[in-house]
Motif scaffolding. Structure first.
Motif, short mmCIF file in Angstrom:
data_model
loop_
_atom_site.label_atom_id
_atom_site.label_comp_id
_atom_site.label_asym_id
_atom_site.label_seq_id
_atom_site.Cartn_x
_atom_site.Cartn_y
_atom_site.Cartn_z
N GLU A 40 0.84 -1.07 -0.04
CA GLU A 40 0.03 -0.02 0.06
C GLU A 40 0.86 1.29 0.01
O GLU A 40 1.97 1.33 0.79
N GLY A 41 0.66 2.09 -1.01
CA GLY A 41 1.32 3.47 -0.80
C GLY A 41 2.54 3.60 -1.79
O GLY A 41 3.34 4.30 -1.63
N LYS A 42 2.74 2.19 -2.43
CA LYS A 42 3.68 2.33 -3.52
C LYS A 42 3.29 2.00 -4.91
O LYS A 42 2.35 1.23 -5.03
N PHE A 43 3.72 2.53 -5.91
CA PHE A 43 3.26 2.60 -7.18
C PHE A 43 4.14 2.30 -8.18
O PHE A 43 5.35 2.16 -8.07
N HIS A 44 3.28 1.89 -9.47
CA HIS A 44 4.09 1.67 -10.65
C HIS A 44 3.74 2.47 -11.48
O HIS A 44 2.82 3.02 -11.84
N LEU A 45 4.93 3.20 -11.98
CA LEU A 45 5.25 4.25 -12.97
C LEU A 45 5.76 4.07 -14.37
O LEU A 45 6.63 3.27 -14.42
N LYS A 46 5.01 4.31 -15.32
CA LYS A 46 5.29 4.32 -16.60
C LYS A 46 5.94 5.69 -17.07
O LYS A 46 5.32 6.74 -17.16
N ILE A 47 7.29 5.82 -17.38
CA ILE A 47 7.92 7.04 -17.64
C ILE A 47 8.42 7.08 -19.15
O ILE A 47 9.23 6.23 -19.52
#
Length: 86
Positions: A40-47
């Motif tokens: 919870e509170g951690k994200f997957h980012l696509k940059i």
């Protein structure tokens, strides 16, 4: 931290450390929703970014530069990161 705040911080840090023509950051956290180890509170980012400077480096060098720039965020708020350099 919420996703919009994280995206704003990531954009600012990358712009401050790397010469970037354009940048787009997407929240792909739903891809890890039921994964073991997802927190919870951690994200997957696509940059996705356009940078002549990064394009001139090897893939390993450019990735290291991005990871070094985002060190704190990777440790505290990012579960997974996907980087596309154009």
């Amino acid at each position: 931290m919420d996703i919009n705040e994280l995206i704003a911080i990531v954009k600012k840090k990358l712009h401050n450390q790397i010469n970037i023509e354009s940048i787009n950051i997407e929240d792909k956290s739903f891809l890890h929703k039921n994964h073991k180890g997802n927190e919870e509170g951690k994200f997957h980012l696509k940059i996705t970014l356009k940078s002549i400077d990064l394009k001139q480096m090897s893939k390993i060098e450019s990735t290291k530069k991005i990871y070094k720039t985002l060190d704190k965020e990777l440790k505290e708020f990012i579960h997974s990161i996907q980087i596309l350099i154009t």
